[in-house]
Design a protein around this motif. Structure first.
Motif, mmCIF file in Angstrom:
data_model
loop_
_atom_site.group_PDB
_atom_site.id
_atom_site.type_symbol
_atom_site.label_atom_id
_atom_site.label_comp_id
_atom_site.label_asym_id
_atom_site.label_seq_id
_atom_site.Cartn_x
_atom_site.Cartn_y
_atom_site.Cartn_z
ATOM 1 N N VAL A 32 0.862 -1.179 0.000
ATOM 2 C CA VAL A 32 0.000 0.000 0.000
ATOM 3 C C VAL A 32 0.902 1.235 0.000
ATOM 4 O O VAL A 32 1.886 1.289 0.742
ATOM 5 C CB VAL A 32 -0.905 -0.005 1.249
ATOM 6 N N PRO A 33 0.627 2.226 -0.835
ATOM 7 C CA PRO A 33 1.496 3.410 -0.865
ATOM 8 C C PRO A 33 1.417 4.197 0.448
ATOM 9 O O PRO A 33 0.415 4.151 1.161
ATOM 10 C CB PRO A 33 0.949 4.234 -2.034
ATOM 11 N N VAL A 34 2.477 4.917 0.740
ATOM 12 C CA VAL A 34 2.532 5.764 1.931
ATOM 13 C C VAL A 34 1.720 7.020 1.643
ATOM 14 O O VAL A 34 1.824 7.601 0.558
ATOM 15 C CB VAL A 34 3.994 6.131 2.255
ATOM 16 N N THR A 35 0.909 7.440 2.598
ATOM 17 C CA THR A 35 0.079 8.629 2.411
ATOM 18 C C THR A 35 0.223 9.568 3.596
ATOM 19 O O THR A 35 0.685 9.179 4.668
ATOM 20 C CB THR A 35 -1.411 8.258 2.274
ATOM 21 N N ASN A 88 8.755 9.579 5.125
ATOM 22 C CA ASN A 88 9.362 8.289 4.837
ATOM 23 C C ASN A 88 9.321 7.445 6.113
ATOM 24 O O ASN A 88 10.172 7.609 6.998
ATOM 25 C CB ASN A 88 10.803 8.467 4.350
ATOM 26 N N PRO A 89 8.336 6.542 6.254
ATOM 27 C CA PRO A 89 8.184 5.766 7.487
ATOM 28 C C PRO A 89 9.390 4.883 7.825
ATOM 29 O O PRO A 89 9.595 4.552 8.978
ATOM 30 C CB PRO A 89 6.954 4.893 7.227
ATOM 31 N N LYS A 90 10.202 4.521 6.834
ATOM 32 C CA LYS A 90 11.364 3.684 7.111
ATOM 33 C C LYS A 90 12.398 4.401 7.973
ATOM 34 O O LYS A 90 13.191 3.770 8.654
ATOM 35 C CB LYS A 90 12.014 3.224 5.805
ATOM 36 N N LEU A 91 12.390 5.734 7.946
ATOM 37 C CA LEU A 91 13.340 6.509 8.738
ATOM 38 C C LEU A 91 12.766 6.967 10.074
ATOM 39 O O LEU A 91 13.412 7.727 10.790
ATOM 40 C CB LEU A 91 13.811 7.734 7.934
ATOM 41 N N ALA A 92 11.576 6.523 10.417
ATOM 42 C CA ALA A 92 10.898 6.997 11.625
ATOM 43 C C ALA A 92 11.694 6.705 12.895
ATOM 44 O O ALA A 92 11.723 7.520 13.820
ATOM 45 C CB ALA A 92 9.507 6.382 11.725
ATOM 46 N N ASN A 93 12.339 5.567 12.980
ATOM 47 C CA ASN A 93 13.092 5.214 14.185
ATOM 48 C C ASN A 93 14.528 5.714 14.148
ATOM 49 O O ASN A 93 15.245 5.586 15.131
ATOM 50 C CB ASN A 93 13.094 3.698 14.378
ATOM 51 N N HIS A 112 11.178 13.955 13.804
ATOM 52 C CA HIS A 112 10.166 12.945 14.112
ATOM 53 C C HIS A 112 8.752 13.516 14.122
ATOM 54 O O HIS A 112 7.790 12.779 13.954
ATOM 55 C CB HIS A 112 10.460 12.294 15.468
ATOM 56 N N GLU A 113 8.630 14.845 14.327
ATOM 57 C CA GLU A 113 7.312 15.477 14.409
ATOM 58 C C GLU A 113 7.168 16.508 13.300
ATOM 59 O O GLU A 113 8.025 17.382 13.126
ATOM 60 C CB GLU A 113 7.133 16.134 15.770
#
Length: 129
Positions: A32-35, A88-93, A112-113
């Protein structure tokens, strides 16, 4: 022994249902694409509206890709974007999921915010007459 019904001679029927492992199916289909979520878009469009009102920005584009979501900001629609706001959720952590990039791809702010990252637009210098 298999889950498929066999015909005489060891053949399988063309119309017989195929048993599929659900976990394999989920891995094989397109992700599913990132939105951007509604609150994220509200924050971005608030800044966008302010800058349009000041005559700085004229157009925008939203791209939902497999690995990231991008909000591109244009001075004129036929040009390259002045800024890109990326999620980019992969870089969230690691470095933070949100970043603001300029025309040349240089990262202006990352975090992060999203509201904290969008503060980079509050510091924009303006020419004084």
């Amino acid at each position: 022994m298999t889950d498929q019904p066999e015909l005489p001679g060891g053949e399988r029927s063309q119309d017989a249902p195929v048993v599929v492992n659900l976990s394999e199916y989920r891995q094989s289909r397109d992700p599913v694409p990132v939105t951007f979520h509604r609150r994220e878009l509200d924050a971005i469009l608030k800044i966008y509206g302010r800058m349009v009102g000041e005559g700085e920005w004229k157009d925008y584009a939203i791209d939902h890709l497999k690995d990231r979501a991008v909000f591109s900001i244009f001075k004129r629609s036929g040009e390259t974007p002045l800024f890109r706001i990326e999620k980019n959720p992969k870089l969230a952590n690691k470095q933070g999921a949100y970043c603001v990039l300029n025309t040349h791809g240089m990262t202006l702010k990352r975090g992060h915010e999203l509201p904290q990252v969008l503060r980079v637009f509050d510091k924009m210098l303006k020419l004084i007459d």
